[in-house]
Motif scaffolding. Sequence first.
Motif, short mmCIF file in Angstrom:
data_model
loop_
_atom_site.label_atom_id
_atom_site.label_comp_id
_atom_site.label_asym_id
_atom_site.label_seq_id
_atom_site.Cartn_x
_atom_site.Cartn_y
_atom_site.Cartn_z
N ALA A 1 19.78 39.12 29.85
CA ALA A 1 19.33 39.81 28.92
C ALA A 1 19.74 41.28 28.70
N PHE A 2 19.99 41.90 29.97
CA PHE A 2 20.41 43.28 30.12
C PHE A 2 21.51 43.55 29.32
N SER A 3 22.58 43.02 29.61
CA SER A 3 23.92 42.80 28.99
C SER A 3 24.02 42.24 27.73
N ALA A 4 23.26 41.54 27.41
CA ALA A 4 23.01 41.00 25.80
C ALA A 4 22.55 41.88 25.08
N ARG A 5 21.54 42.62 25.30
CA ARG A 5 21.02 43.86 24.41
C ARG A 5 22.08 44.82 24.20
N ARG A 6 22.87 45.33 25.31
CA ARG A 6 23.89 46.28 25.24
C ARG A 6 24.97 45.59 24.20
#
Length: 253
Positions: A148-153
């Motif tokens: 989710a961290f990279s998906a948000r970015r």
Amino acid sequence: MTILKFGFHNFLNAQPLLTTLRKREKEFGFQLVLGSPAKIAHLLNKGEIDLGMIPSVEYLRNKIRYRLLKHFAIISLGPVDTVLLILKKQPERVERIALDAHSMTSAELIKILFRNRFRNTVHYETISGDPAELLRSFDAVLIIGDKAFSARRRLSNQTIIDLSEEWFNQTGKPFVHAVLSVRKDIELGEPILDVLLETETRITESISNLSKMPFDSLGLTSKQCEDYFRNKIRYILDPEALEGLNLFEKFLS
């Protein structure tokens, strides 16, 4: 001697707990079995592990088979950053949602939120894949855990709903993502109970140690990790958290 099999997910939010458990694994004669939340739930349900950190929905639907251990849990109060619904249109217009195959509790939370706030006529499909690619075919996609961290970015141009924050805004209660449960046919001896207690008492110490290092693989600085551990996740299943868990159970029924 029979070795106790202890299932656990390996997301970032579990690291303050796994730090102690990994240290004590060989000494106290249990075996950690790592996997996604859904995988751990499946293994416990099939009797292939003895206890585990399982999605709260798995515990709530199988109380007759499990005992709840209150040493620690995975809880949030407000934004959690790692349970996201990414949408390419407004929630009121969503018709098709891709659910993360590794999730159980978050998938049910989405259904509850849509049923009670947005719209009830939504088609859900459990499927894994790149969220950007899934958004070509679906109106929204559920992302849980570290990705989710990279998906948000990557998808910052899309509408993003933090499901834990949405739950808190609607109920004012913590959301319990996962709980520690043991099969009722398993009797836990003093050694493993001592390990669980030690894990609980060392959470703050483990967070302090983990917060000194960046998690480069997730694109997180040490400061961001510390904020996540200290401000996004709660680990103690206190009365307030139990109220949130009980409310979630009512919505499920």
